[in-house]
Design a protein around this motif. Structure first.
Motif, mmCIF file in Angstrom:
data_model
loop_
_atom_site.group_PDB
_atom_site.id
_atom_site.type_symbol
_atom_site.label_atom_id
_atom_site.label_comp_id
_atom_site.label_asym_id
_atom_site.label_seq_id
_atom_site.Cartn_x
_atom_site.Cartn_y
_atom_site.Cartn_z
ATOM 1 N N MET A 1 0.746 -0.933 -0.041
ATOM 2 C CA MET A 1 -0.243 0.030 0.064
ATOM 3 C C MET A 1 0.958 1.380 0.105
ATOM 4 S SD MET A 1 -2.900 1.286 2.900
ATOM 5 C CE MET A 1 -3.505 -0.341 3.172
ATOM 6 N N ASP A 2 0.672 2.104 -1.002
ATOM 7 C CA ASP A 2 1.384 3.580 -0.981
ATOM 8 C C ASP A 2 0.965 4.518 0.133
ATOM 9 O OD1 ASP A 2 -0.677 4.800 -2.049
ATOM 10 O OD2 ASP A 2 -0.140 4.567 -4.068
ATOM 11 N N ASP A 3 1.606 5.356 0.200
ATOM 12 C CA ASP A 3 1.397 6.401 1.158
ATOM 13 C C ASP A 3 0.238 7.275 0.950
ATOM 14 O OD1 ASP A 3 3.738 6.149 2.448
ATOM 15 O OD2 ASP A 3 4.714 7.793 1.676
ATOM 16 N N GLU A 4 -0.434 7.359 -0.225
ATOM 17 C CA GLU A 4 -1.486 8.104 -0.415
ATOM 18 C C GLU A 4 -2.794 7.086 -0.249
ATOM 19 O OE1 GLU A 4 -4.037 10.623 -3.938
ATOM 20 O OE2 GLU A 4 -2.132 9.108 -4.600
ATOM 21 N N ALA A 5 -2.484 5.885 -0.324
ATOM 22 C CA ALA A 5 -3.711 4.877 0.064
ATOM 23 C C ALA A 5 -3.914 4.888 1.691
ATOM 24 C CB ALA A 5 -3.366 3.545 -0.407
ATOM 25 N N LEU A 6 -2.532 4.655 2.168
ATOM 26 C CA LEU A 6 -2.666 4.683 3.500
ATOM 27 C C LEU A 6 -3.240 6.005 4.126
ATOM 28 C CD1 LEU A 6 -1.950 3.189 6.388
ATOM 29 C CD2 LEU A 6 0.502 4.108 6.075
ATOM 30 N N SER A 7 -2.942 7.239 3.845
ATOM 31 C CA SER A 7 -3.289 8.436 4.273
ATOM 32 C C SER A 7 -4.948 8.419 4.176
ATOM 33 C CB SER A 7 -2.879 9.547 3.276
ATOM 34 O OG SER A 7 -3.474 10.691 3.723
ATOM 35 N N ASN A 8 -5.258 8.166 3.126
ATOM 36 C CA ASN A 8 -6.891 7.838 2.850
ATOM 37 C C ASN A 8 -7.654 6.932 3.667
ATOM 38 O OD1 ASN A 8 -7.873 10.075 0.733
ATOM 39 N ND2 ASN A 8 -5.866 9.069 -0.287
ATOM 40 N N TRP A 9 -6.901 5.735 4.064
ATOM 41 C CA TRP A 9 -7.682 4.714 4.968
ATOM 42 C C TRP A 9 -7.529 5.084 6.265
ATOM 43 C CZ3 TRP A 9 -10.487 1.005 4.256
ATOM 44 C CH2 TRP A 9 -10.681 0.378 3.326
ATOM 45 N N LYS A 10 -6.679 6.278 6.626
ATOM 46 C CA LYS A 10 -6.579 6.644 7.929
ATOM 47 C C LYS A 10 -7.926 7.682 8.110
ATOM 48 C CE LYS A 10 -1.923 6.048 9.247
ATOM 49 N NZ LYS A 10 -0.546 6.530 9.484
ATOM 50 N N LEU A 11 -8.193 8.391 6.898
ATOM 51 C CA LEU A 11 -9.110 9.446 6.879
ATOM 52 C C LEU A 11 -10.591 8.597 6.988
ATOM 53 C CD1 LEU A 11 -7.972 12.127 4.228
ATOM 54 C CD2 LEU A 11 -8.286 12.464 6.669
ATOM 55 N N ALA A 24 -14.313 14.480 6.138
ATOM 56 C CA ALA A 24 -12.786 13.821 5.800
ATOM 57 C C ALA A 24 -13.185 12.380 5.402
ATOM 58 C CB ALA A 24 -12.316 13.678 7.335
ATOM 59 N N ARG A 25 -14.178 11.638 5.888
ATOM 60 C CA ARG A 25 -14.519 10.399 5.388
ATOM 61 C C ARG A 25 -14.998 10.388 4.042
ATOM 62 N NH1 ARG A 25 -16.234 9.799 10.558
ATOM 63 N NH2 ARG A 25 -18.524 10.599 9.905
ATOM 64 N N TYR A 26 -15.466 11.381 3.516
ATOM 65 C CA TYR A 26 -16.245 11.498 2.120
ATOM 66 C C TYR A 26 -15.122 11.922 1.053
ATOM 67 C CZ TYR A 26 -18.964 13.109 -1.765
ATOM 68 O OH TYR A 26 -19.386 13.421 -3.110
ATOM 69 N N ALA A 27 -14.304 12.754 1.632
ATOM 70 C CA ALA A 27 -13.137 13.004 0.803
ATOM 71 C C ALA A 27 -12.431 11.501 0.648
ATOM 72 C CB ALA A 27 -12.335 14.075 1.422
ATOM 73 N N ALA A 28 -12.234 10.813 1.516
ATOM 74 C CA ALA A 28 -11.325 9.658 1.353
ATOM 75 C C ALA A 28 -12.212 8.660 0.431
ATOM 76 C CB ALA A 28 -10.946 8.880 2.727
ATOM 77 N N ALA A 29 -13.707 8.585 0.620
ATOM 78 C CA ALA A 29 -14.660 7.876 -0.124
ATOM 79 C C ALA A 29 -14.182 8.234 -1.605
ATOM 80 C CB ALA A 29 -15.989 8.134 0.454
ATOM 81 N N MET A 30 -14.189 9.482 -1.932
ATOM 82 C CA MET A 30 -14.002 9.704 -3.498
ATOM 83 C C MET A 30 -12.516 9.227 -3.848
ATOM 84 S SD MET A 30 -16.152 11.733 -4.594
ATOM 85 C CE MET A 30 -15.480 12.293 -6.037
ATOM 86 N N TYR A 31 -11.533 9.325 -2.888
ATOM 87 C CA TYR A 31 -10.322 8.446 -3.660
ATOM 88 C C TYR A 31 -10.628 7.061 -3.996
ATOM 89 C CZ TYR A 31 -5.960 6.225 -3.077
ATOM 90 O OH TYR A 31 -4.828 5.538 -3.215
ATOM 91 N N PHE A 32 -11.207 6.441 -2.950
ATOM 92 C CA PHE A 32 -11.346 5.026 -3.089
ATOM 93 C C PHE A 32 -12.293 4.774 -4.280
ATOM 94 C CE2 PHE A 32 -10.025 4.988 1.470
ATOM 95 C CZ PHE A 32 -8.543 4.164 0.985
ATOM 96 N N TYR A 33 -13.589 5.441 -4.714
ATOM 97 C CA TYR A 33 -14.566 5.685 -5.661
ATOM 98 C C TYR A 33 -13.467 5.714 -7.045
ATOM 99 C CZ TYR A 33 -17.911 6.771 -9.066
ATOM 100 O OH TYR A 33 -18.787 6.717 -10.209
ATOM 101 N N ARG A 34 -12.671 6.613 -7.074
ATOM 102 C CA ARG A 34 -11.868 6.955 -8.442
ATOM 103 C C ARG A 34 -10.867 5.775 -8.429
ATOM 104 N NH1 ARG A 34 -11.064 13.176 -7.597
ATOM 105 N NH2 ARG A 34 -13.051 14.025 -8.419
ATOM 106 N N ALA A 35 -10.368 5.281 -7.503
ATOM 107 C CA ALA A 35 -9.535 3.842 -7.548
ATOM 108 C C ALA A 35 -10.304 2.718 -8.109
ATOM 109 C CB ALA A 35 -8.818 3.852 -6.365
ATOM 110 N N GLY A 36 -11.555 2.867 -8.089
ATOM 111 C CA GLY A 36 -12.422 1.672 -8.480
ATOM 112 C C GLY A 36 -12.593 0.688 -7.244
#
Length: 82
Positions: A1-11, A24-36
């Protein structure tokens, strides 16, 4: 897991009740949505919950009986990072 993914998991694992935690959780959710990694329906629950800091989107998903694969992933990560 890279640093960006880890940061978003923490969020996305930010405990409910903390000020601005829903956003904060919604911002991270957008990351995971865009990552598929998250469906549009699960993202929508995070969007709805984003303005309600005391509401955990995972609890809402469980109540609506949706997003089982995402819920399992979140529970695994809570154990790993918790």
């Amino acid at each position: 897991m890279d640093d960006e993914a880890l940061s978003n998991w923490k969020l996305i694992l930010t405990p409910a009740g903390e000020e601005w935690s829903g956003r904060a959780r919604y911002a991270a959710a957008m990351y995971f949505y865009r990552a598929g990694e998250m469906s549009a329906e699960v993202l929508e629950i995070y969007r709805i919950c984003s303005r309600i800091d005391h509401e955990d989107a995972v609890d809402a998903l469980k109540a609506y009986k949706m997003g089982d694969a995402w819920i399992e992933k979140v529970e695994r990560m809570r154990g790993a990072l918790g």
